[in-house]
Design a protein around this motif. Structure first.
Motif, short mmCIF file in Angstrom:
data_model
loop_
_atom_site.label_atom_id
_atom_site.label_comp_id
_atom_site.label_asym_id
_atom_site.label_seq_id
_atom_site.Cartn_x
_atom_site.Cartn_y
_atom_site.Cartn_z
N TYR A 206 65.83 57.37 -56.46
CA TYR A 206 66.16 56.84 -54.90
C TYR A 206 68.00 56.51 -55.11
N ILE A 207 68.75 57.16 -53.89
CA ILE A 207 69.98 57.59 -54.21
C ILE A 207 70.24 56.97 -52.50
N THR A 215 73.14 47.03 -48.16
CA THR A 215 72.00 46.96 -49.20
C THR A 215 70.73 48.11 -49.11
N PRO A 216 70.39 48.19 -50.20
CA PRO A 216 69.09 49.53 -50.40
C PRO A 216 67.94 49.10 -49.20
N ASP A 217 67.92 50.79 -48.15
CA ASP A 217 66.62 50.28 -47.15
C ASP A 217 65.18 49.73 -48.03
N PRO A 218 64.09 48.32 -47.84
CA PRO A 218 63.65 48.25 -48.92
C PRO A 218 62.16 49.27 -48.27
N LEU A 236 63.05 55.08 -60.28
CA LEU A 236 65.35 54.50 -60.50
C LEU A 236 65.65 55.00 -59.29
N GLN A 237 66.70 54.04 -58.80
CA GLN A 237 66.99 53.79 -58.31
C GLN A 237 68.81 53.45 -58.43
N ILE A 238 69.97 55.21 -58.25
CA ILE A 238 70.84 54.85 -59.15
C ILE A 238 72.04 54.86 -57.81
#
Length: 262
Positions: A206-207, A215-218, A236-238
């Protein structure tokens, strides 16, 4: 232009990884074991890559590190591997069907050629056809009819380690550029269930590129994580920039696409 300290650290990690014979891993991960030759048995490795403009850096990293990543595939499979590549926006391109068995060098060459032909462009910020791209790879869907897909995928998975890697920054939206709760997320779970039944582990990278949130979208993270949870793969979130994509792929390959349960 001066390189940032983070970039220098990444370069050092790559150098040390190459020298030790072990892949460098994504940020926040740990290298628990050395990578032994043949640890995964035979490998079928297929990528489903979002090729919208926002994924440009991640695709660039994959291209820059392609040879090292393919060397890692060869090592963990002891040379017994096949490769495939599917790319998508709101439509699907089968860039490389699963290569024939026993053609490691030819497979690597064909994969590099297909990967380098991908261009990151377009997208307009909407959901993409990631769920349908996974379906193409899992179910072996051919082009034709009303399906916006170029090229056929055989779905001829047969290896001991069956690894499907999704790289994207957005929600699944089928072919209509829209996410509908209860429909597109259900389709994503259904694809994962079919993958599990066929022994295919889906790992999702996930990018978090979307600019409308600090913040990253939940929801995006939840759906992408569900692929891994349902099939035994990795999530994996990068970095938002796409930095770390190659290292995330290396981690997946080194783990044979399987989440270690501790």
């Amino acid at each position: 232009m001066r390189r940032s300290s983070a970039a220098l650290l990444l370069a050092l990690a790559l150098t040390l990884a190459a020298a030790s014979g072990r892949p460098a891993l994504a940020q926040g991960s740990s290298d628990r074991t050395a990578v032994e030759a043949g640890r995964c048995g035979s490998v079928d490795l297929v990528f489903a890559i979002d090729k919208t403009y926002s994924i440009g850096r991640a695709i660039g990293e994959a291209k820059a590190e392609a040879r090292r990543l393919l060397d890692l595939v060869e090592k963990v499979s002891d040379g017994d591997f096949r490769l495939g590549l599917v790319s998508f926006r709101d439509y699907i391109d089968v860039d490389l069907d699963l290569t024939p068995p026993g053609e490691g060098d030819a497979a690597a060459t064909a994969f590099r050629r297909a990967l380098f032909a991908i261009r990151a462009e377009g997208g307009k910020g909407g959901p993409e056809a990631s769920d349908e791209a996974l379906a193409t790879a899992v179910d072996g869907i051919a082009a034709g009819g009303d399906r916006p897909q170029q090229g056929d995928f055989s779905g001829d998975w047969r290896a001991r380690s069956r690894i499907l890697v999704l790289i994207t920054d957005h929600l699944p939206g089928g072919f209509d550029d829209a996410f509908r709760a209860g429909e597109d997320d259900a389709n994503a779970r259904a694809v994962a269930s079919r993958a599990l039944a066929r022994g295919i582990r889906i790992s999702a990278i996930y990018i978090p590129t979307t600019g409308d949130r600090p913040t990253p979208d939940p929801l995006k993270a939840e759906i992408l994580r569900s692929y891994a949870l349902l099939t035994g793969g990795l999530f994996l979130q990068i970095e938002r920039s796409g930095q770390g994509a190659a290292e995330a792929v290396a981690e997946i390959i080194a783990a044979c696409g399987a989440k270690t349960v501790s």
